[in-house]
Write a protein that holds these residues in place. Structure first.
Motif, PDB file in Angstrom:
ATOM      1  N   GLN A 207       0.830  -1.205   0.000  1.00  0.00           N
ATOM      2  CA  GLN A 207       0.000   0.000   0.000  1.00  0.00           C
ATOM      3  C   GLN A 207       0.867   1.259   0.000  1.00  0.00           C
ATOM      4  O   GLN A 207       0.559   2.219  -0.698  1.00  0.00           O
ATOM      5  CB  GLN A 207      -0.921  -0.021   1.216  1.00  0.00           C
ATOM      6  CG  GLN A 207      -2.031  -1.053   1.126  1.00  0.00           C
ATOM      7  CD  GLN A 207      -2.877  -1.084   2.381  1.00  0.00           C
ATOM      8  OE1 GLN A 207      -2.529  -0.454   3.383  1.00  0.00           O
ATOM      9  NE2 GLN A 207      -3.985  -1.814   2.332  1.00  0.00           N
ATOM     10  N   ASP A 208       1.975   1.239   0.759  1.00  0.00           N
ATOM     11  CA  ASP A 208       2.883   2.393   0.762  1.00  0.00           C
ATOM     12  C   ASP A 208       3.519   2.588  -0.612  1.00  0.00           C
ATOM     13  O   ASP A 208       3.651   3.719  -1.101  1.00  0.00           O
ATOM     14  CB  ASP A 208       3.974   2.190   1.816  1.00  0.00           C
ATOM     15  CG  ASP A 208       3.404   2.196   3.217  1.00  0.00           C
ATOM     16  OD1 ASP A 208       2.279   2.726   3.396  1.00  0.00           O
ATOM     17  OD2 ASP A 208       4.062   1.658   4.131  1.00  0.00           O
ATOM     18  N   ILE A 209       3.919   1.454  -1.258  1.00  0.00           N
ATOM     19  CA  ILE A 209       4.526   1.561  -2.598  1.00  0.00           C
ATOM     20  C   ILE A 209       3.530   2.128  -3.594  1.00  0.00           C
ATOM     21  O   ILE A 209       3.866   2.994  -4.413  1.00  0.00           O
ATOM     22  CB  ILE A 209       5.037   0.182  -3.043  1.00  0.00           C
ATOM     23  CG1 ILE A 209       6.214  -0.249  -2.157  1.00  0.00           C
ATOM     24  CG2 ILE A 209       5.454   0.206  -4.504  1.00  0.00           C
ATOM     25  CD1 ILE A 209       6.657  -1.669  -2.384  1.00  0.00           C
ATOM     26  N   VAL A 210       2.279   1.629  -3.519  1.00  0.00           N
ATOM     27  CA  VAL A 210       1.251   2.128  -4.444  1.00  0.00           C
ATOM     28  C   VAL A 210       0.993   3.603  -4.199  1.00  0.00           C
ATOM     29  O   VAL A 210       0.846   4.393  -5.139  1.00  0.00           O
ATOM     30  CB  VAL A 210      -0.040   1.289  -4.279  1.00  0.00           C
ATOM     31  CG1 VAL A 210      -1.174   1.930  -5.065  1.00  0.00           C
ATOM     32  CG2 VAL A 210       0.185  -0.132  -4.756  1.00  0.00           C
ATOM     33  N   GLU A 211       0.957   4.005  -2.924  1.00  0.00           N
ATOM     34  CA  GLU A 211       0.713   5.410  -2.611  1.00  0.00           C
ATOM     35  C   GLU A 211       1.861   6.290  -3.109  1.00  0.00           C
ATOM     36  O   GLU A 211       1.642   7.367  -3.680  1.00  0.00           O
ATOM     37  CB  GLU A 211       0.534   5.563  -1.097  1.00  0.00           C
ATOM     38  CG  GLU A 211       0.095   6.936  -0.650  1.00  0.00           C
ATOM     39  CD  GLU A 211      -1.291   7.267  -1.126  1.00  0.00           C
ATOM     40  OE1 GLU A 211      -1.600   8.467  -1.255  1.00  0.00           O
ATOM     41  OE2 GLU A 211      -2.061   6.319  -1.390  1.00  0.00           O
ATOM     42  N   GLU A 213       3.845   5.548  -5.586  1.00  0.00           N
ATOM     43  CA  GLU A 213       3.782   5.561  -7.052  1.00  0.00           C
ATOM     44  C   GLU A 213       2.733   6.551  -7.536  1.00  0.00           C
ATOM     45  O   GLU A 213       2.936   7.279  -8.511  1.00  0.00           O
ATOM     46  CB  GLU A 213       3.462   4.148  -7.550  1.00  0.00           C
ATOM     47  CG  GLU A 213       3.466   3.993  -9.067  1.00  0.00           C
ATOM     48  CD  GLU A 213       4.849   4.175  -9.657  1.00  0.00           C
ATOM     49  OE1 GLU A 213       4.929   4.456 -10.864  1.00  0.00           O
ATOM     50  OE2 GLU A 213       5.840   4.034  -8.904  1.00  0.00           O
ATOM     51  N   LYS A 214       1.584   6.591  -6.841  1.00  0.00           N
ATOM     52  CA  LYS A 214       0.550   7.554  -7.231  1.00  0.00           C
ATOM     53  C   LYS A 214       1.057   8.984  -7.057  1.00  0.00           C
ATOM     54  O   LYS A 214       0.847   9.835  -7.930  1.00  0.00           O
ATOM     55  CB  LYS A 214      -0.695   7.341  -6.375  1.00  0.00           C
ATOM     56  CG  LYS A 214      -1.459   6.071  -6.706  1.00  0.00           C
ATOM     57  CD  LYS A 214      -2.703   5.965  -5.841  1.00  0.00           C
ATOM     58  CE  LYS A 214      -3.510   4.716  -6.172  1.00  0.00           C
ATOM     59  NZ  LYS A 214      -4.712   4.587  -5.326  1.00  0.00           N
ATOM     60  N   GLN A 215       1.713   9.237  -5.922  1.00  0.00           N
ATOM     61  CA  GLN A 215       2.240  10.588  -5.719  1.00  0.00           C
ATOM     62  C   GLN A 215       3.298  10.940  -6.753  1.00  0.00           C
ATOM     63  O   GLN A 215       3.348  12.072  -7.259  1.00  0.00           O
ATOM     64  CB  GLN A 215       2.829  10.686  -4.316  1.00  0.00           C
ATOM     65  CG  GLN A 215       1.787  10.572  -3.213  1.00  0.00           C
ATOM     66  CD  GLN A 215       2.403  10.613  -1.839  1.00  0.00           C
ATOM     67  OE1 GLN A 215       3.627  10.716  -1.710  1.00  0.00           O
ATOM     68  NE2 GLN A 215       1.552  10.519  -0.798  1.00  0.00           N
ATOM     69  N   GLU A 220       4.894  13.854 -11.680  1.00  0.00           N
ATOM     70  CA  GLU A 220       5.338  13.838 -13.078  1.00  0.00           C
ATOM     71  C   GLU A 220       4.309  14.499 -13.977  1.00  0.00           C
ATOM     72  O   GLU A 220       4.655  15.247 -14.897  1.00  0.00           O
ATOM     73  CB  GLU A 220       5.597  12.410 -13.519  1.00  0.00           C
ATOM     74  CG  GLU A 220       6.832  11.774 -12.863  1.00  0.00           C
ATOM     75  CD  GLU A 220       7.041  10.349 -13.333  1.00  0.00           C
ATOM     76  OE1 GLU A 220       6.168   9.864 -14.072  1.00  0.00           O
ATOM     77  OE2 GLU A 220       8.067   9.744 -12.961  1.00  0.00           O
ATOM     78  N   ALA A 221       3.023  14.191 -13.714  1.00  0.00           N
ATOM     79  CA  ALA A 221       1.969  14.781 -14.547  1.00  0.00           C
ATOM     80  C   ALA A 221       1.955  16.299 -14.385  1.00  0.00           C
ATOM     81  O   ALA A 221       1.839  17.051 -15.366  1.00  0.00           O
ATOM     82  CB  ALA A 221       0.612  14.191 -14.188  1.00  0.00           C
ATOM     83  N   SER A 222       2.079  16.774 -13.148  1.00  0.00           N
ATOM     84  CA  SER A 222       2.086  18.227 -12.948  1.00  0.00           C
ATOM     85  C   SER A 222       3.348  18.859 -13.545  1.00  0.00           C
ATOM     86  O   SER A 222       3.303  19.946 -14.125  1.00  0.00           O
ATOM     87  CB  SER A 222       1.999  18.530 -11.454  1.00  0.00           C
ATOM     88  OG  SER A 222       3.122  17.960 -10.772  1.00  0.00           O
TER      89      SER A 222
END
Length: 317
Positions: A207-211, A213-215, A220-222
């Motif tokens: 869950q920490d890795i997924v979080e 990765e989302k951040q 990157e998107a911003s």
């Protein structure tokens, strides 16, 4: 033939002890023979089936109930033997015949169940001998029965001790087995708990890795959105240099942008949260302007090629 002998107390002669012997066939209601002895003299009498029926009718009782009470009174069997009393009286004053009556006592009320007439027995010694023989036989029978019961009791006691020992052994084995099973169960339970804890930790890590990765993707998107804005704006200014007169007029007529539609390049997070301004109409106008310029530039070149081709044709001719 059934025979019973019992000791009775006569209310009219409490100082004397009497022995009552009864003999009957299948049922006392079919008649019975009574023998009374005081140890010196003996008297005997007989009650017929008709006498039993007559006594039941006089008592206004059902015959079966009367026979049941009569048997309890004369044999002394059961817990209600103390509820009956006996009375002995001569039939006539100075006569040899006696009357033995038996009564049932309830609270303070007593009523007579029946009466039998007794005649003296000529040889009372024979009656006494029969009573003694019957008593000895019954004593021997009871002694044998008692011995059998003692042996049976001893056998049951030994079986009980054996079963008690077996039960204790089984109980100890059960406790040992339960301890072994509990110890094994505790080991298995601890292993399962350790696996569950490891899986929970693994799930938390994932869950920490997924979080993260989302951040990272959001950053990157911003960042890409900011780069695109900073890269495209100089290109448009370099391609066109400055706005055309039509764009100036349209920009003058267009209302000012609201704060929600303005782009702040200094903060990338604001770019991701705010809406991006649509610049498609101005691009389309610039593309149309470029197409007109290209068509105007192409026309002299085309006319020059056409004139050169005509001149070469004339020279060839």
């Amino acid at each position: 033939m059934k025979v019973t002998v019992r000791q009775i107390s006569v209310v009219s002669k409490p100082e004397c002890t009497f022995y009552l012997k009864l003999e009957w066939a299948k049922d006392m209601g079919a008649g019975f023979v009574v023998l009374l002895c005081d140890g010196i003299s003996a008297w005997s009498g007989e009650v017929s089936e008709d006498d039993v029926t007559r006594e039941a009718q006089e008592m206004e009782m059902a015959r079966e109930k009367y026979v049941y009470d009569l048997q309890l009174a004369l044999t002394g069997e059961g817990q209600e033997a103390q509820s009956y009393s006996f009375h002995l009286a001569p039939e006539k004053a100075g006569g040899p015949m006696l009357q033995l009556s038996y009564e049932k006592v309830q609270s303070d009320i007593s009523f007579r169940l029946g009466m039998v007439e007794l005649l003296p027995v000529p040889e009372s010694t024979e009656v006494i001998r029969e009573l003694i023989s019957h008593g000895l036989d019954r004593s021997a029978c009871f002694r044998a029965r008692n011995h059998h019961l003692l042996e049976e009791n001893q056998r049951l006691r030994s079986e009980q001790e054996h079963m008690t020992a077996e039960m204790e052994r089984y109980a100890q084995g059960k406790e040992t087995l339960e301890k072994d099973l509990y110890s094994r169960f505790v080991l298995v339970l601890n292993e399962k708990k350790a696996k569950i804890r490891a899986l929970q930790e693994r799930i938390k890590q994932l869950q920490d890795i997924v979080e993260k990765e989302k951040q990272r993707r959001k950053r990157e998107a911003s960042g890409n959105g900011e780069i695109c804005l900073t890269d495209h704006k100089p290109e448009e200014e370099s391609d066109y240099g400055s706005t055309t007169e039509e764009e100036r007029e349209e920009d003058a007529k267009a209302p000012p942008l609201r704060p929600s539609n303005q782009v702040f390049i200094s903060n990338p997070m604001d770019d991701s949260l705010n809406d991006t301004t649509d610049v498609a109409p101005s691009r389309k106008r610039r593309q149309r302007h470029l197409q007109q310029l290209e068509s105007q530039n192409k026309r002299p070149a085309l006319e020059q090629r056409q004139s050169s081709s005509l001149s070469t044709m004339e020279l060839q001719e």
